[in-house]
Design a protein around this motif. Structure first.
Motif, mmCIF file in Angstrom:
data_model
loop_
_atom_site.group_PDB
_atom_site.id
_atom_site.type_symbol
_atom_site.label_atom_id
_atom_site.label_comp_id
_atom_site.label_asym_id
_atom_site.label_seq_id
_atom_site.Cartn_x
_atom_site.Cartn_y
_atom_site.Cartn_z
ATOM 1 N N LYS A 153 7.101 -58.994 -3.518
ATOM 2 C CA LYS A 153 6.106 -59.773 -4.447
ATOM 3 C C LYS A 153 6.675 -61.276 -4.641
ATOM 4 O O LYS A 153 7.657 -61.525 -5.141
ATOM 5 N N PRO A 154 5.966 -62.174 -4.229
ATOM 6 C CA PRO A 154 6.095 -63.456 -4.412
ATOM 7 C C PRO A 154 6.593 -64.010 -5.732
ATOM 8 O O PRO A 154 7.237 -64.821 -5.905
ATOM 9 N N ALA A 155 5.958 -63.319 -6.898
ATOM 10 C CA ALA A 155 6.104 -63.875 -8.147
ATOM 11 C C ALA A 155 7.643 -63.219 -8.472
ATOM 12 O O ALA A 155 8.301 -64.103 -9.288
ATOM 13 N N VAL A 156 8.222 -62.550 -7.772
ATOM 14 C CA VAL A 156 9.864 -62.234 -7.972
ATOM 15 C C VAL A 156 10.424 -63.191 -7.486
ATOM 16 O O VAL A 156 11.473 -63.574 -8.217
ATOM 17 N N ALA A 211 12.943 -74.889 8.861
ATOM 18 C CA ALA A 211 14.035 -75.334 8.104
ATOM 19 C C ALA A 211 14.562 -73.999 7.357
ATOM 20 O O ALA A 211 15.603 -73.845 7.049
ATOM 21 N N PHE A 212 13.541 -72.987 7.426
ATOM 22 C CA PHE A 212 13.971 -71.688 7.000
ATOM 23 C C PHE A 212 13.569 -70.776 7.915
ATOM 24 O O PHE A 212 12.567 -69.746 7.677
ATOM 25 N N GLU A 264 8.225 -74.772 -0.394
ATOM 26 C CA GLU A 264 8.426 -74.383 0.847
ATOM 27 C C GLU A 264 8.857 -72.901 0.761
ATOM 28 O O GLU A 264 8.719 -72.116 1.364
ATOM 29 N N LEU A 265 10.084 -72.752 -0.218
ATOM 30 C CA LEU A 265 10.554 -71.415 -0.346
ATOM 31 C C LEU A 265 9.475 -70.406 -0.899
ATOM 32 O O LEU A 265 9.269 -69.149 -0.628
ATOM 33 N N LEU A 266 8.556 -70.764 -1.847
ATOM 34 C CA LEU A 266 7.597 -69.990 -2.284
ATOM 35 C C LEU A 266 6.483 -69.839 -1.194
ATOM 36 O O LEU A 266 5.881 -68.613 -1.178
ATOM 37 N N GLN A 267 5.946 -70.621 -0.299
ATOM 38 C CA GLN A 267 5.071 -70.444 0.806
ATOM 39 C C GLN A 267 5.896 -69.641 1.749
ATOM 40 O O GLN A 267 5.122 -68.516 2.119
#
Length: 290
Positions: free
Chosen positions: A38-41, A224-225, A59-62
């Motif tokens: 879950k992205p919310a986590v 980058a990731f 970028e991390l959320l994407q």
């Protein structure tokens, strides 16, 4: 993804987030050993770790959103409830999701033509012959799922190299006409200079020496990731995933073993022209038996 905790302990991070998991589970999340669905986590964790709004956080959320998108096999699994659940195990869900995102893949199969290039007729016969006894009642659904996987591959055609054991070119299961239909599919890719699919025929006996019947090595776009490479193996009906190292991390021994194994197969397999000759030779043999 990996985010530094600074001076915070793992317990302090969990206290800030109110996420109800143990320290050991959080440790596996932090080390990339447990998937966050879950992205919310992820957003809650970024808040706790002090990652402020900006390009890095975005970028991390994407990345979290992209990673949470389920593969096509997930919708198949729930199409008819439990009727498809056993035909689409968790390993298939994960494999198809990884395949959708892979920039390149290497497929080594010891016994049959790899599933992504199987004709419908070949797929039906081979599935029936190779399923475990406990899975035979699932054959129609497994054949359907494997066909969908082949269709997705054909539509996308990622850069791929397929290694096929020479003996698999002659295994017709009593149906030479099936092989007369199947082998030209391989030749079509070999003769199409624009095809991103390369095919090599393995002539060394038992090239996958670690009791593995098939191996898929998946690589992803670098950035980058960047996602680490993943190796998928099957042996005796059991599927396993082996994650490659990320920056600053040592590779696990099992991953290195399978990486070395696949590298050895690449070195030993004949080039495109000898491989094509071996396929033509097998095709002529089957045609002579019609």
């Amino acid at each position: 993804m990996r985010i530094e905790r600074g001076g915070l302990t793992q317990r302090e991070v969990l206290a800030k987030t109110k996420i109800k998991v143990s320290v050991s589970v959080y440790s596996r999340i932090e080390n990339g050993e447990t998937r966050i669905d879950k992205p919310a986590v992820v957003e809650v964790l970024l808040d706790a770790l002090g990652v402020r709004p900006g390009p890095r956080r975005q970028e991390l959320l994407q990345l979290a959103n992209d990673a949470s998108v389920e593969g096509w096999a997930s919708s198949v699994r729930t199409r008819a409830g439990s009727a498809y659940r056993e035909a689409v195990p968790d390993s298939m869900l994960r494999l198809t999701s990884l395949e959708e995102r892979a920039a390149r893949q290497l497929i080594i199969d010891n016994n049959v033509i790899p599933g992504v290039l199987q004709t419908p007729r070949y797929r039906e016969v081979v599935t029936g012959k190779t399923l475990l006894a406990s899975q035979r009642t699932l054959a129609p659904r497994i054949i359907e799922v494997r066909g969908l996987r082949a269709d997705r591959f054909a539509a996308r055609l990622p850069r791929s190299t397929l290694f096929i054991q020479r003996s698999a070119l002659y295994a017709d299961f009593g149906q030479p006409a099936m092989m007369v239909e199947q082998l030209p599919v391989l030749l079509d890719h070999m003769d199409d200079m624009g095809s991103p699919v390369a095919i090599r025929v393995m002539t060394v006996e038992d090239p996958l020496a670690l009791q593995v019947t098939s191996l898929i090595r998946l690589s992803f776009e670098k950035g980058a990731f960047a996602a680490p490479d993943v190796i998928y193996t099957e042996a005796g009906g059991r599927a396993e995933f082996h994650r490659g190292p990320i920056a600053g991390e040592e590779a696990a021994s099992d991953y290195l073993d399978y990486q070395d194994l696949s590298d050895l197969v690449i070195k030993q397999a004949p080039g495109p022209i000898p491989s094509r000759d071996l396929i033509v030779e097998a095709l002529e043999w089957h045609r002579a038996r019609l």
